[in-house]
Design a protein around this motif. Structure first.
Motif, short mmCIF file in Angstrom:
data_model
loop_
_atom_site.label_atom_id
_atom_site.label_comp_id
_atom_site.label_asym_id
_atom_site.label_seq_id
_atom_site.Cartn_x
_atom_site.Cartn_y
_atom_site.Cartn_z
N ASP A 29 -21.65 10.49 -51.48
CA ASP A 29 -20.39 10.88 -52.13
C ASP A 29 -19.46 11.08 -51.00
OD1 ASP A 29 -21.16 10.46 -54.77
OD2 ASP A 29 -22.10 12.55 -54.93
N GLN B 26 -16.15 10.59 -48.25
CA GLN B 26 -15.17 9.61 -48.09
C GLN B 26 -15.05 9.13 -46.73
OE1 GLN B 26 -12.85 8.83 -50.70
NE2 GLN B 26 -14.42 9.87 -52.07
N GLN C 124 -12.86 7.16 -43.67
CA GLN C 124 -11.68 6.74 -43.06
C GLN C 124 -11.87 5.90 -41.76
OE1 GLN C 124 -8.89 9.88 -42.62
NE2 GLN C 124 -9.14 10.58 -44.68
N THR D 49 -18.37 15.83 -46.29
CA THR D 49 -17.63 14.99 -47.30
C THR D 49 -16.58 13.99 -46.69
OG1 THR D 49 -16.05 16.81 -47.37
CG2 THR D 49 -18.31 17.11 -48.98
N THR D 50 -16.09 14.22 -45.52
CA THR D 50 -14.99 13.13 -45.13
C THR D 50 -15.55 12.98 -43.70
OG1 THR D 50 -13.43 14.41 -46.30
CG2 THR D 50 -12.96 13.09 -44.69
#
Length: 710
Positions: free
Chosen positions: A595, A597, A599, A635-636
């Motif tokens: 889950d 994210q 970049q 989470t990122t």
């Protein structure tokens, strides 16, 4: 007493100048002539002397009572430019002491002396300088230059100076001699009152006033106040008619006074030039005055007054004015039609050509071919007409509409007044040489077009041929460029096809290897892991020595299974074939993100990284992301890369729980992820920097060299 005062002032000025470099002392005071003899053009000498203000040249101002003047030291007249810091009001005749610098300005006609005054002292006021009476023809460059003179003569014309529009230039005539008189800031009405009057002029004679022209004629610089009328203009009826007689020299003609002539104007050109036929049939050329504004038309009957000149061939009335005129009273004469130009040409035994004087002033018709037009650079409005191989000029300055519709190569008939051109005066020639023939046209109907030139003229044929050659060259260049483009694109397409076939074969081979590894090695490792798990279950709980080793062996086998699965996935993965690194990274990391994210900003061209290095880089990034998600619960995730000085810099950052890099678990504890990353970085000759702390996330920055481009 005055003499002693003068000597004291000179001594004081000399002491004041003694501190200047190169300044003269009181024993070196000498005349301008002596300084002139010791000065070379372009250099300056310091001077100090006494003299008399001969003439004030320029108007006084608030800061400089006399901006420039002429001083007379008894031997030489010289212009002085006043640059003295303390203004002294000077008048004509003042005796002064001046000091400053003296120089010579070189001109084509000789060296011109001048002085710049740095100090001026008024000694005493003297008598006004009286002008010297002079005849215009007696003025001398040696005795009269810069001297105040008085001359008499008749004002025959005036015009605005071409060098400076603030000056008006009068033309003063005395016998055969004429001379300009320069007047500053004069109203035209005041000058018009002097025309044709006998006057006396007081002014400064300049033998050769510096000018932008190569030829600078002598002139008199005066003021309107220095001109006095001696006798008013004579009435027109008192002016004698131009005599019919033979004159010996141009000087005899120019020495005549004003004359007049009456008759019909038969030709007009260049606004100021006329041909007039008097009532006895004599042809006289006329040059109107500059002040004449109205342009007369052919056919007008007029009385014209002017001053006789000559072109060696006929009498000319110069500086002329039209005193009276009347509309045309006689019918126009028919032109003389010439069958060929040979009718007016005279050839000498030596082969030179001249023209018969009997046609001067006659209305004649000639046929020929147009070779030149005013639109092709002839500013005087003349047409070049080829008549039997000889170029004749057609003057259309008084009727420019006659050139409408004409073009080069037209066959025309032209009717005009014959004007014979003569050479300059030659005292050794027995007769004036007539060098050319010009027809002065009077209106649109004086040109009749016989035929227009064929459309395909030699010039147009050359233009068309040149254009076709240019188009052919462009086509050849275009074909060559298309051939190069097709070859380049063909090579590019072939290269892409080879790369696609190569990639397809690599994909097939990787798929085959992945299947074999999955069916053999992975199954064996799975079986080994199951056996170790069974051994752990079978061992008694009190066996503390074997349990840790079995646990580490199990973790090792599981890690090997995970690495092997990644290798099998890499073999089946198409990420290595992608040209966009960002897309390849996303494809590689997508199965491991859960889950989180992602970049990605990897600003590096794919072609700069070899396939083997790129595979290792993807493995390093994947391992770091898997650790961040699995152990750091991030989470990122941010992946970035760039090139700096031939080295690849990239990093993986997360917002997970972080850890202490100094106490992180290693291979002894069954953790192989970071150790595998370090091994890959070392294999690439790079370095890795781990920045992390508990609760603050992790950032791993990696620096590896790139191979040099060939």
């Amino acid at each position: 007493m005055k003499k002693w005062t003068q000597m004291l002032l000179c001594a004081a000025a000399s002491i004041a100048l003694a501190d200047l470099p190169g300044a003269v002392t009181n024993t070196e005071i000498r005349s301008m002539m002596g300084i002139w003899d010791s000065t070379t053009p372009g250099t300056h000498n310091f001077f100090a002397l006494t003299g008399t203000v001969h003439t004030i040249l320029s108007s006084a101002t608030e800061t400089t009572p006399a901006a420039s003047f002429i001083v007379d030291d008894g031997e030489l007249l010289i212009p002085v430019f006043n640059r003295a810091p303390s203004p002294v009001a000077l008048q004509q005749g003042d005796r002064i002491f001046i000091s400053g610098i003296f120089g010579l300005q070189k001109h084509d006609y000789g060296n011109e002396p001048y002085a710049v005054a740095h100090e001026i002292q008024l000694l005493w006021s003297g008598a006004v300088v009286k002008p010297v009476p002079r005849k215009l023809h007696d003025l001398s460059s040696i005795n009269d230059n810069l001297r105040l003179i008085r001359a008499t003569g008749t004002v025959i014309d005036w015009r605005t100076s071409e060098d400076d529009p603030n000056f008006i230039c009068l033309t003063l005539k005395d016998g055969p001699t004429t001379m300009p008189v320069l007047l500053p800031s004069v109203a035209p009405d005041a000058v018009n009152q002097l025309l044709e009057s006998q006057v006396s002029v007081v002014g400064t004679f300049n033998w050769a006033l510096p000018s932008v022209r190569r030829y600078a004629r002598p002139l008199i610089v005066s003021q309107i106040e220095g001109i006095k009328v001696l006798s008013p203009p004579p009435p027109p009826q008192s002016i004698p008619f131009l005599e019919r007689k033979i004159y010996q020299t141009p000087e005899n003609i120019r020495s005549l006074g004003k004359r007049k002539i009456s008759g019909e104007i038969i030709a007009v050109w260049q606004k100021r030039n006329l041909l007039l036929r008097d009532y006895d049939g004599r042809i006289v050329r006329v040059k109107l005055s500059h002040r004449n504004e109205a342009v007369p038309r052919p056919g007008l009957h007029a009385t014209i007054c002017g001053y006789p000149e000559t072109d060696q061939f006929n009498i000319i009335l110069g500086t002329a004015t039209i005193s009276s005129s009347a509309p045309e009273a006689s019918p126009p004469r028919p032109p003389v039609r010439l069958m060929s130009l040979a009718d007016v040409i005279v050839k000498s035994p030596s082969g030179s050509i001249t023209f018969k004087p009997s046609y001067y002033g006659k209305l004649i018709t000639l046929g020929g071919t147009i070779r030149n037009l005013p639109s092709l650079g002839n500013a005087e409005g003349r047409i070049g007409l080829d008549c039997d191989g000889l170029l004749i000029q057609l003057d259309t300055s008084s009727c420019p509409e006659a050139t409408e519709g004409l073009e080069l190569g037209c066959q025309i008939e032209a009717t005009g007044v014959c004007l014979l051109e003569t050479n300059d005066y030659d005292a050794q020639a027995d007769m004036p040489h007539i060098s050319g023939l010009t027809l002065i046209l009077r209106g649109r109907n004086d040109i009749v077009v016989i035929s227009h030139p064929p459309w395909l003229t030699p010039a147009r044929f050359l233009i068309i041929l040149s254009a076709m050659a240019g188009v052919l060259v462009l086509v050849l260049i275009w074909n060559a460029s298309l051939r190069v483009l097709v070859e380049r694109r063909g090579r590019e397409l072939a290269r892409k096809q080879v790369e696609a076939t190569h990639a397809k074969f690599k994909t097939i081979e990787r798929t085959r290897l992945a299947a074999e590894l999955h069916d053999s090695v992975v199954q064996n490792l799975t079986g080994a892991a199951l056996e170790i798990r069974a051994a752990q279950v079978a061992l008694p709980a009190t066996d503390e020595e074997s349990a840790p080793h079995l646990d580490i062996a199990l973790k090792t086998i599981n890690s090997s299974r995970s690495e092997l699965r990644n290798c099998i996935w890499d073999l089946r993965n198409q990420a290595l074939e992608k040209s966009d690194i960002d897309e390849a990274i996303r494809i590689t990391l997508q199965p491991h993100l859960v889950d989180a994210q992602l970049q990605v900003r990897f600003n590096v061209p794919r072609r700069k990284i070899p396939d083997s290095d790129f595979h290792n880089i993807l493995c390093i990034i994947r391992e770091l992301v898997v650790n961040a998600v699995r152990h750091g619960h991030a989470t990122t995730l941010r992946v970035a890369g760039t090139i700096n000085g031939g080295r690849l810099l990239f990093s993986v950052a997360d917002d997970g729980c972080g850890f202490d890099p100094m106490t992180r678990p290693g291979m002894e504890q069954g953790h192989f992820g970071l150790e595998g990353v370090m091994e890959r970085v070392k294999a690439l000759d790079g370095t890795a920097d781990i920045a992390s702390a508990p609760g603050k996330g992790t950032r791993v920055a990696i620096d590896i060299p790139l191979p040099e481009e060939t």
